[in-house]
Scaffold this motif. Structure first.
Motif, PDB file in Angstrom:
ATOM      1  N   GLY A  34       0.780  -1.225   0.000  1.00 60.59           N
ATOM      2  CA  GLY A  34       0.000   0.000   0.000  1.00 60.59           C
ATOM      3  C   GLY A  34       0.812   1.275   0.000  1.00 60.59           C
ATOM      4  O   GLY A  34       0.249   2.367  -0.081  1.00 60.59           O
ATOM      5  N   ALA A  35       2.139   1.148   0.057  1.00 63.28           N
ATOM      6  CA  ALA A  35       2.999   2.339   0.086  1.00 63.28           C
ATOM      7  C   ALA A  35       3.067   2.991  -1.288  1.00 63.28           C
ATOM      8  O   ALA A  35       2.869   2.351  -2.322  1.00 63.28           O
ATOM      9  CB  ALA A  35       4.405   1.965   0.537  1.00 63.28           C
ATOM     10  N   VAL A  36       3.336   4.296  -1.279  1.00 68.94           N
ATOM     11  CA  VAL A  36       3.721   5.013  -2.497  1.00 68.94           C
ATOM     12  C   VAL A  36       5.179   5.390  -2.295  1.00 68.94           C
ATOM     13  O   VAL A  36       5.507   6.296  -1.527  1.00 68.94           O
ATOM     14  CB  VAL A  36       2.863   6.263  -2.729  1.00 68.94           C
ATOM     15  N   LEU A  37       6.061   4.661  -2.944  1.00 71.17           N
ATOM     16  CA  LEU A  37       7.503   4.829  -2.746  1.00 71.17           C
ATOM     17  C   LEU A  37       8.089   5.722  -3.827  1.00 71.17           C
ATOM     18  O   LEU A  37       7.936   5.444  -5.018  1.00 71.17           O
ATOM     19  CB  LEU A  37       8.204   3.475  -2.771  1.00 71.17           C
ATOM     20  N   GLY A  38       8.748   6.789  -3.420  1.00 69.10           N
ATOM     21  CA  GLY A  38       9.505   7.604  -4.350  1.00 69.10           C
ATOM     22  C   GLY A  38      10.925   7.071  -4.439  1.00 69.10           C
ATOM     23  O   GLY A  38      11.643   7.044  -3.438  1.00 69.10           O
ATOM     24  N   LEU A  39      11.307   6.585  -5.604  1.00 66.38           N
ATOM     25  CA  LEU A  39      12.673   6.133  -5.855  1.00 66.38           C
ATOM     26  C   LEU A  39      13.414   7.336  -6.420  1.00 66.38           C
ATOM     27  O   LEU A  39      13.258   7.679  -7.595  1.00 66.38           O
ATOM     28  CB  LEU A  39      12.668   4.955  -6.829  1.00 66.38           C
ATOM     29  N   LEU A  40      14.183   7.997  -5.577  1.00 65.74           N
ATOM     30  CA  LEU A  40      14.660   9.344  -5.863  1.00 65.74           C
ATOM     31  C   LEU A  40      16.164   9.380  -6.095  1.00 65.74           C
ATOM     32  O   LEU A  40      16.944   8.795  -5.340  1.00 65.74           O
ATOM     33  CB  LEU A  40      14.304  10.275  -4.692  1.00 65.74           C
ATOM     34  N   GLY A  41      16.574  10.100  -7.118  1.00 66.20           N
ATOM     35  CA  GLY A  41      17.985  10.260  -7.418  1.00 66.20           C
ATOM     36  C   GLY A  41      18.158  10.911  -8.771  1.00 66.20           C
ATOM     37  O   GLY A  41      17.231  10.935  -9.593  1.00 66.20           O
ATOM     38  N   HIS A  42      19.358  11.434  -8.992  1.00 65.31           N
ATOM     39  CA  HIS A  42      19.638  12.068 -10.274  1.00 65.31           C
ATOM     40  C   HIS A  42      19.695  11.028 -11.383  1.00 65.31           C
ATOM     41  O   HIS A  42      19.783   9.814 -11.125  1.00 65.31           O
ATOM     42  CB  HIS A  42      20.960  12.846 -10.208  1.00 65.31           C
ATOM     43  N   ASN A  43      19.673  11.473 -12.617  1.00 61.61           N
ATOM     44  CA  ASN A  43      19.833  10.558 -13.744  1.00 61.61           C
ATOM     45  C   ASN A  43      21.150   9.800 -13.610  1.00 61.61           C
ATOM     46  O   ASN A  43      22.197  10.384 -13.309  1.00 61.61           O
ATOM     47  CB  ASN A  43      19.818  11.336 -15.065  1.00 61.61           C
ATOM     48  N   GLY A  44      21.093   8.487 -13.823  1.00 58.85           N
ATOM     49  CA  GLY A  44      22.292   7.663 -13.707  1.00 58.85           C
ATOM     50  C   GLY A  44      22.569   7.173 -12.300  1.00 58.85           C
ATOM     51  O   GLY A  44      23.600   6.534 -12.049  1.00 58.85           O
ATOM     52  N   ALA A  45      21.645   7.420 -11.374  1.00 57.31           N
ATOM     53  CA  ALA A  45      21.880   7.041  -9.977  1.00 57.31           C
ATOM     54  C   ALA A  45      21.759   5.536  -9.754  1.00 57.31           C
ATOM     55  O   ALA A  45      22.325   5.002  -8.795  1.00 57.31           O
ATOM     56  CB  ALA A  45      20.900   7.775  -9.063  1.00 57.31           C
ATOM     57  N   GLY A  46      21.013   4.848 -10.606  1.00 59.41           N
ATOM     58  CA  GLY A  46      20.796   3.415 -10.431  1.00 59.41           C
ATOM     59  C   GLY A  46      19.340   3.040 -10.253  1.00 59.41           C
ATOM     60  O   GLY A  46      19.013   1.883  -9.988  1.00 59.41           O
ATOM     61  N   LYS A  47      18.449   4.002 -10.432  1.00 56.74           N
ATOM     62  CA  LYS A  47      17.027   3.758 -10.219  1.00 56.74           C
ATOM     63  C   LYS A  47      16.478   2.729 -11.210  1.00 56.74           C
ATOM     64  O   LYS A  47      15.796   1.781 -10.819  1.00 56.74           O
ATOM     65  CB  LYS A  47      16.240   5.077 -10.334  1.00 56.74           C
ATOM     66  N   THR A  48      16.766   2.935 -12.487  1.00 58.44           N
ATOM     67  CA  THR A  48      16.247   2.017 -13.509  1.00 58.44           C
ATOM     68  C   THR A  48      16.865   0.635 -13.368  1.00 58.44           C
ATOM     69  O   THR A  48      16.199  -0.377 -13.610  1.00 58.44           O
ATOM     70  CB  THR A  48      16.515   2.591 -14.916  1.00 58.44           C
ATOM     71  N   THR A  49      18.119   0.571 -12.946  1.00 57.34           N
ATOM     72  CA  THR A  49      18.759  -0.722 -12.713  1.00 57.34           C
ATOM     73  C   THR A  49      18.030  -1.492 -11.620  1.00 57.34           C
ATOM     74  O   THR A  49      17.768  -2.694 -11.752  1.00 57.34           O
ATOM     75  CB  THR A  49      20.236  -0.534 -12.315  1.00 57.34           C
ATOM     76  N   LEU A  50      17.680  -0.805 -10.543  1.00 52.41           N
ATOM     77  CA  LEU A  50      16.944  -1.460  -9.458  1.00 52.41           C
ATOM     78  C   LEU A  50      15.604  -1.981  -9.954  1.00 52.41           C
ATOM     79  O   LEU A  50      15.221  -3.128  -9.659  1.00 52.41           O
ATOM     80  CB  LEU A  50      16.737  -0.479  -8.298  1.00 52.41           C
ATOM     81  N   ILE A  51      14.895  -1.187 -10.727  1.00 47.53           N
ATOM     82  CA  ILE A  51      13.606  -1.615 -11.267  1.00 47.53           C
ATOM     83  C   ILE A  51      13.781  -2.845 -12.161  1.00 47.53           C
ATOM     84  O   ILE A  51      13.029  -3.826 -12.065  1.00 47.53           O
ATOM     85  CB  ILE A  51      12.946  -0.470 -12.057  1.00 47.53           C
ATOM     86  N   SER A  52      14.788  -2.820 -13.019  1.00 50.90           N
ATOM     87  CA  SER A  52      15.033  -3.942 -13.937  1.00 50.90           C
ATOM     88  C   SER A  52      15.321  -5.229 -13.172  1.00 50.90           C
ATOM     89  O   SER A  52      14.884  -6.317 -13.571  1.00 50.90           O
ATOM     90  CB  SER A  52      16.204  -3.617 -14.869  1.00 50.90           C
ATOM     91  N   LEU A  53      16.037  -5.117 -12.071  1.00 55.68           N
ATOM     92  CA  LEU A  53      16.329  -6.290 -11.246  1.00 55.68           C
ATOM     93  C   LEU A  53      15.070  -6.809 -10.561  1.00 55.68           C
ATOM     94  O   LEU A  53      14.864  -8.026 -10.454  1.00 55.68           O
ATOM     95  CB  LEU A  53      17.388  -5.941 -10.192  1.00 55.68           C
ATOM     96  N   LEU A  54      14.223  -5.911 -10.108  1.00 62.98           N
ATOM     97  CA  LEU A  54      13.017  -6.325  -9.388  1.00 62.98           C
ATOM     98  C   LEU A  54      12.066  -7.114 -10.273  1.00 62.98           C
ATOM     99  O   LEU A  54      11.374  -8.026  -9.795  1.00 62.98           O
ATOM    100  CB  LEU A  54      12.301  -5.102  -8.820  1.00 62.98           C
ATOM    101  N   VAL A  55      11.998  -6.762 -11.553  1.00 58.06           N
ATOM    102  CA  VAL A  55      11.040  -7.441 -12.446  1.00 58.06           C
ATOM    103  C   VAL A  55      11.721  -8.464 -13.360  1.00 58.06           C
ATOM    104  O   VAL A  55      11.091  -8.996 -14.273  1.00 58.06           O
ATOM    105  CB  VAL A  55      10.251  -6.415 -13.293  1.00 58.06           C
ATOM    106  N   GLY A  56      12.995  -8.745 -13.116  1.00 57.51           N
ATOM    107  CA  GLY A  56      13.670  -9.809 -13.846  1.00 57.51           C
ATOM    108  C   GLY A  56      14.108  -9.471 -15.250  1.00 57.51           C
ATOM    109  O   GLY A  56      14.364 -10.373 -16.059  1.00 57.51           O
ATOM    110  N   LEU A  57      14.221  -8.182 -15.569  1.00 58.19           N
ATOM    111  CA  LEU A  57      14.706  -7.800 -16.898  1.00 58.19           C
ATOM    112  C   LEU A  57      16.215  -7.909 -16.989  1.00 58.19           C
ATOM    113  O   LEU A  57      16.783  -7.927 -18.088  1.00 58.19           O
ATOM    114  CB  LEU A  57      14.259  -6.373 -17.238  1.00 58.19           C
TER     115      LEU A  57
END
Length: 316
Positions: A34-57
């Motif tokens: 039920g949380a609304v999580l802000g994954l916050l950081g500048h471009n290139g911080a690693g946000k998209t990498t974390l997302i890709s790992l979570l969904v198995g991409l």
């Protein structure tokens, strides 16, 4: 507490010749349902990498995690069936209508035809595109395409919604519409992750945050937890609105031990202190002041982000 996401030492290293690039370095993250999580950081911080790992991409170099109870390596297909994902730069077939795009994507996700027909109508209405369903996507603005992207992410009625830079390039009205949509989704019990570097656009709707820089998670937790850390380090703030004699009140507040700064904005007295002086201020204003409001002022998301992000820069 039930967690939708749990990671342990999640690490992703890319190699180019003899060089190693740590796109994500030992991330430990827990996101409650039920949380609304802000994954916050500048471009290139690693946000998209974390997302890709979570969904198995992509697969982790070290560490692991679970999403909706499933292992991110061994059960990634099951995860993707229950997660609605809007990647950054998601595209549609411009020559097809909004409705046809959704029907096509739903078929790829193997949604039953009867369910798919009903869901397309629901999600188009949710994002405000029901009257434009027969228009070709080539005629859509950037904001309309983003709304259609959110519609496709909602198509499976997912338990977890992950949106990567969802407000990039859209106007203020579009950003507000997006925030309203996320709030409604949260009230329905859906967990949402919003990855962004545009903190001011989504900070106000987040209940939790993960602050990331150069692949490292600098801070993670609820708004209350992160705000408490900032307050303990930088002190407390209070705001008093009085009907009259704000100047006299300001002078008296300055004499309270622990008060480090007092400022005035009209009939508003702004107080900064290095400890909890709320009871002392309350006792003071009870002695002859017409008080309209009095309370502590929590740090904003911008202040929280700057505190953790800047603190590491100073230590580096």
């Amino acid at each position: 507490m039930e967690y939708v996401i749990e990671t342990q030492g999640l690490t992703k290293i890319y190699r180019s010749g003899r060089q190693e690039i740590k796109a994500l370095d030992g991330a430990n993250v827990k996101v409650p349902r039920g949380a609304v999580l802000g994954l916050l950081g500048h471009n290139g911080a690693g946000k998209t990498t974390l997302i890709s790992l979570l969904v198995g991409l992509t697969l982790p170099t070290r560490g692991g995690g679970r999403v909706l109870g499933y292992d991110i390596v061994k059960e990634s297909v099951k995860i993707r069936r229950k997660v609605g994902l809007l990647p950054e730069g998601f595209g549609f077939y411009d020559g097809m209508t909004a409705l046809d795009n959704l029907l096509f994507l739903g078929e790829l996700d193997r949604l039953p035809k009867a369910e798919l027909k009903e869901r397309t109508g629901q999600v188009l209405e949710t994002v405000g595109l029901q009257d434009l369903s027969e228009r070709k996507v080539s005629t859509f603005s950037r904001g309309m395409k983003q709304r259609l992207g959110i519609a496709q992410a909602l198509l499976k009625d997912p338990e977890l919604l992950i949106l990567d830079e969802p407000t990039a390039g859209i106007d203020p009205d579009g950003a507000k519409g997006f925030r309203d949509l996320v709030v409604r989704s949260s009230k329905e019990g859906r967990t949402t992750i919003i990855s962004t570097h545009l903190l001011f656009e989504i900070g106000m709707i987040c209940t939790h945050a993960t602050i990331i820089k150069l692949g490292k998670v600098l801070a993670h937790g609820s708004l209350e937890e992160l705000a408490k850390t900032v307050t303990q380090t930088k002190g407390r703030r209070y705001e008093v609105v009085v009907g009259k004699e704000a100047g006299r009140l300001a002078e008296q507040v300055k004499r309270i031990e622990g008060v480090v700064q007092v400022a005035m904005e009209g009939d508003k007295v702004l107080i900064s202190a290095d400890r909890d002086v709320g009871d002392h201020i309350y006792d003071l204003i009870q002695k002859g002041y017409e008080v309209e409001s009095f309370g502590s002022v929590p740090p904003s998301w911008e202040e929280i982000f700057t505190h953790f992000h800047g603190e590491v820069e100073k230590l580096a």
